[in-house]
Structure formats: C-alpha cells, structure tokens
Write an enzyme that holds these catalytic residues in place. Structure first.
Site, PDB file in Angstrom:
ATOM      1  N   GLY A  59      -4.406  -6.256  21.308  1.00  0.00           N
ATOM      2  CA  GLY A  59      -4.817  -5.629  20.057  1.00  0.00           C
ATOM      3  C   GLY A  59      -5.763  -6.469  19.215  1.00  0.00           C
ATOM      4  O   GLY A  59      -6.321  -5.971  18.239  1.00  0.00           O
ATOM      5  N   CYS A  94      -4.003  27.169  26.785  1.00  0.00           N
ATOM      6  CA  CYS A  94      -5.393  27.141  27.250  1.00  0.00           C
ATOM      7  C   CYS A  94      -5.765  28.503  27.847  1.00  0.00           C
ATOM      8  O   CYS A  94      -5.024  29.060  28.659  1.00  0.00           O
ATOM      9  CB  CYS A  94      -5.551  26.047  28.306  1.00  0.00           C
ATOM     10  SG  CYS A  94      -7.123  26.107  29.193  1.00  0.00           S
ATOM     11  N   CYS A 148      -6.444  27.869  31.962  1.00  0.00           N
ATOM     12  CA  CYS A 148      -5.404  27.460  32.910  1.00  0.00           C
ATOM     13  C   CYS A 148      -4.000  27.761  32.405  1.00  0.00           C
ATOM     14  O   CYS A 148      -3.042  27.647  33.159  1.00  0.00           O
ATOM     15  CB  CYS A 148      -5.537  25.980  33.243  1.00  0.00           C
ATOM     16  SG  CYS A 148      -4.994  24.865  31.942  1.00  0.00           S
ATOM     17  N   CYS A 182      -8.751  23.714  27.547  1.00  0.00           N
ATOM     18  CA  CYS A 182      -8.450  22.293  27.707  1.00  0.00           C
ATOM     19  C   CYS A 182      -9.711  21.459  27.502  1.00  0.00           C
ATOM     20  O   CYS A 182     -10.784  21.818  27.988  1.00  0.00           O
ATOM     21  CB  CYS A 182      -7.943  22.003  29.120  1.00  0.00           C
ATOM     22  SG  CYS A 182      -6.307  22.612  29.457  1.00  0.00           S
ATOM     23  N   CYS A 219      -7.665  20.745  33.742  1.00  0.00           N
ATOM     24  CA  CYS A 219      -7.741  22.203  33.642  1.00  0.00           C
ATOM     25  C   CYS A 219      -8.072  22.818  35.010  1.00  0.00           C
ATOM     26  O   CYS A 219      -7.427  23.768  35.452  1.00  0.00           O
ATOM     27  CB  CYS A 219      -8.796  22.575  32.614  1.00  0.00           C
ATOM     28  SG  CYS A 219      -8.740  24.301  32.095  1.00  0.00           S
TER      29      CYS A 219
END
Lengths: 278, 196
Positions: free
Chosen positions: A30, A239, A242, A264, A270
């Site tokens: 980080g 979606c 899909c 998506c 997808c």
C-alpha cells in the site's frame, strides 16, 4: 518482433529501476514508491504507468490480457495489447483464466483471479489524500504518521450531504492495517475482490511517478463507519445479454428516445456466460 | 595485474527477466521457494544464485556492500564489470548488502532502514545459504501467505531472528531479506512474522 526495440520496449536500465521499485512496493503493501517514470509513446492518462509496470514484469512465456472498463475491445485495451504483441511478441488472450498478466483500467475481472496471476492497474492519481491536501510533503508526512483523519472527514461529509457514503469509485482502502491506498478508479463494487486476493496486484501511475502493490492474501479494507458500513452498488435488473445478477453493469442508451439497457462491463465474463447458456 | 572477468547472463534480457520474476514471486509469497533458472558463470564465492539476482537488479544506482568472504577481487571485478555498481565500505550506505549465512553478523539496525516518509529507501539483504527447504523449520505468516508457511534456512541462527524481530516495531521501516542457494530463492519482506 520489429527490429530496433528492446524486448517489451523499455531499455534494461529502466526495467531494473522499475523492478527494484516493484520489490519494495510488494515489501511495503500500500505504500507509494517513487520511480523515474519514462516518456512512453502515448500520452499520460492512457496507461503509461501500467504499461511500464507490465513491460518490466512481462517475459516471453507470459500471456497478456488487457481490459479497459472491463472490456477487451475498447481502444485503450486494443492499443496496449497490440503494443505488447509488437514489442515483446507475447501471446495475448481475452480470457481471464488463461492470462498470466492482466493489465486493467478501472475494473477487476468478474472471474476470481488465481494464485500466480498478476493484475496491473493503470492509476491516474495514486495519492488518496491528494484532493484534501495538495502538498506532496504533507501527504508523505500524513502517511508516515498514519494520520488519516481527513479521509474519514471526507466520507463523513458525504453522509452529511447525501445521507450515505456517495463515493462510488476510487473508494479508499486500508492495506495491511497500515496504509490508506487509492485502489485506482475501479467501482467500489470491485473493492471486496481486492481483500485477500490470491493474485499479486501491482499499481503504476506514470504521470505521478508512483508504483505500489498489494501482495497476495493481504488485508484490504474499505474505509467506513460502524453505523454507515461499506456497501457495494446494486442493480434492480440482471444483465440484458447474459442474465447475470451478480456483476457490475454498464448503462447503455440504445436509441434517441432514451431506451436503455444494462449489460455486464466485463465482456469476457458476459460472453462466457452467454456461451454456457447457449 | 590484468584479469578477465567471467561472462554474465547468456541471454541478458530473458535471464534478467526470469531472475527478477523469481525474486518478485519470492517476495510476494514469503517462505516459498522459486527456481533461478539462469546460470551465469559467476565466481564460485558468489554463486550463480546471488550472481543472477545482482545481474538482474544491481547497477550504478545501487551501492553494494559485500561481506569480507565475498569481497575478493574476483567477485568485485565481476560485479563491477557486469553491473557498474559501486562497492561501498560503509554498510550503512548500501542498498544491497551481500553476505553468506556463516559470515559474522552485523547489527541489523545498522543497515539503512528507510525513513518514515520513504521506507522504500532501505537496504535489501542478499544472503547466500547452502540449503533452503520448505515445509519445516520456521513458521511464517503475514502478507503473501494464506495461513502459514514453513521454511528451513540452513545456517541462520536464533540471534539473527531475534535481531530481525527487534526491527518489527519500526514498521514500515525495515529490511527485506532474500535468501539464495545456487538455484533457489526465498524472500522475507519486513512484513513477515517469523516464529521459531
């Protein structure tokens, strides 16, 4: 491979410098390591940081996937993929599970990443405190002292103004209980995927000249409050292509009278689901 | 006295990449062993494991400090010729510190630990060992480790681990350790917790 370039475009001295920065970045999860970012043959903001990280890591045996907002076939993704097949001659793929290195702009793939994969993020503003404190000398000191009060104030101001934490992308996280880190402009929907991810996550900011990292299996916690816990985006509908109800959806306007549908953002996930359903 | 240094990497670009990836993997998975496939004809005192890592990472921007057993003219000449790295007499100035497990131990807090604003400006210790073995020995935990890993490092005594543990409260300041045999590497970044 065309003549006249070193493997993966960058010269070896530059790669060594970036490689050393990457090792320190992994050792201090980080923390933003300064590096001598090079000019690349594309403008800042188009992924110069991510490209330099990928160029320093990639080897002849790697399989590269590049996504831009989840999609394999938008301009940025296509250009960067082509850049590496030209300058490094590496194999490329659009399938998340086949890739050894995935360079991404603003998404984490829906399919869980596995150990051994490397996710390279393109980062515009690596400093999460920058909008509150413009001076680098001060933000350095704030990280050194783990003085992150201003970040909580910012989230609190969201609650005071909107009644909820309205920050929806680049949502700040605490890495390994120590450094507050910008996850790059991924939607906060993707934040939980970063926590204890088995893959190695590397971040490159070219214009800002910073590299940082999250090693595998490392705690990544989205900042929140006890009474306003962290939440991800949800949609009322699945979606349209899909039928997935658990993915990040893009709103697409389909005509000039405002008809819209939700699909998506991850094109590979997808298409895989559509194939599975067919 | 003239002397011709031995060759470096057979294929500088791919060998450097493969050696770096082994070290990156080792740093990302503390305590796990990764193979160093490049076998440059480094001087035997140095060994081709440490030699490969130096060729991959050292250059004129990285002051090196070598222990007495490593700092023989053959090694100094080979490193100087291939990397251009400056050898320093003061170990506090070094960004890479090289020694063997059996060498006399210097106080760890004498090496550069970085500063609170720039903890990355700290030394990386490259330590040559005879043998590394997974699955027994020290118990490791921390970032990069799913639950715990076990690693046995030949020739590193308890006083070294005590000295390293004494640095833990200084985090994010600290030292990153890379252990290396002829063809294997393991790393312990400063975040790894070591229990005997």
């Amino acid at each position: 491979m065309p003549e006249g370039y070193n493997f993966a475009y960058l010269d070896e001295q530059t790669k060594r410098m970036i490689r050393r920065a990457l090792l320190k970045a992994v050792a201090i999860p980080g923390y933003q390591v300064p590096f001598a970012s090079r000019e690349m043959p594309l403008p800042y903001g188009w992924g110069t940081g991510g490209i330099q990280v990928t160029a320093s890591v990639i080897g002849p045996g790697d399989i590269l996937k590049v996504i831009d907002q989840g999609s394999d076939d938008t301009t940025n993704a296509v250009s960067i993929r082509r850049f590496f097949s030209k300058t490094a001659g590496v194999a490329t793929t659009e399938r998340t599970i086949d890739a050894t290195i995935i360079q991404t702009r603003h998404r984490i793939p829906e399919h869980p990443l596995h150990e051994g994969q490397i996710l390279v993020y393109q980062v515009p503003i690596p400093e999460p405190l920058r909008w509150m404190e413009p001076r680098e000398t001060e933000t350095r000191k704030m990280h050194a002292l783990a003085d992150y009060g201003v970040m909580h104030v910012k989230l609190y101001e969201d609650i005071a103004r909107f009644g909820c934490i309205a920050t929806s992308y680049n949502y700040p996280v605490l890495v390994h209980h120590r450094y507050v880190m910008a996850p790059s402009p991924i939607p906060k929907f993707d934040n939980p995927k970063m926590d204890r991810m088995p893959a190695l996550q590397l971040f490159g900011a070219g214009r800002e000249k910073r590299i940082y990292a999250v090693p595998p299996y490392t705690s990544v916690k989205s900042l929140d409050f006890e009474d306003y816990p962290f939440e991800i985006q949800r949609w009322d509908q699945p979606c349209a292509l899909c039928g997935a109800a658990d993915t990040y959806l893009d709103e697409v306007i389909t005509d000039d009278v405002g008809t819209r549908l939700y699909v998506c953002s991850d094109s590979d996930a997808c298409q895989e689901r559509q194939k599975g359903a067919a | 006295m003239s002397f011709v240094p031995a060759a470096g990497f057979a294929d500088p670009v791919t060998d450097a990449n493969a050696s770096f990836r082994a070290v990156l993997n080792a740093m990302a998975h503390p305590g796990r062993l990764f193979s160093i496939t490049a076998q440059p004809p480094a001087p035997p005192v140095l060994g081709c494991g440490l030699g490969s890592i130096l060729l991959a990472l050292a250059d004129r921007d990285t002051p090196l400090w070598l222990s007495e057993t490593i700092a023989v003219p053959e090694v100094a000449g080979w490193i100087g010729f291939h990397t251009g790295a400056q050898l320093v007499g003061d170990h506090r100035m070094a960004s890479f510190v090289l020694f063997h497990a059996q060498d006399r131990l210097l106080p760890l807090d004498d090496f550069s630990l970085g500063s609170p604003e720039y903890p990355d400006r700290s030394a990386t210790l490259l330590i040559g060992v005879e043998r590394l073995q997974e699955g027994k020995g020290l118990t490791l935990s921390g970032p990069g480790i799913e639950s715990t890993n076990r690693l046995d490092i030949d020739g590193i005594g308890p006083e070294f681990w005590q000295a390293r543990a004494n640095l833990a409260p200084l985090y994010p300041l600290g030292l990153d350790l890379i252990f290396c045999t002829q063809n294997q590497v393991a790393a312990l970044p400063r975040t790894t917790v070591v229990e005997a």
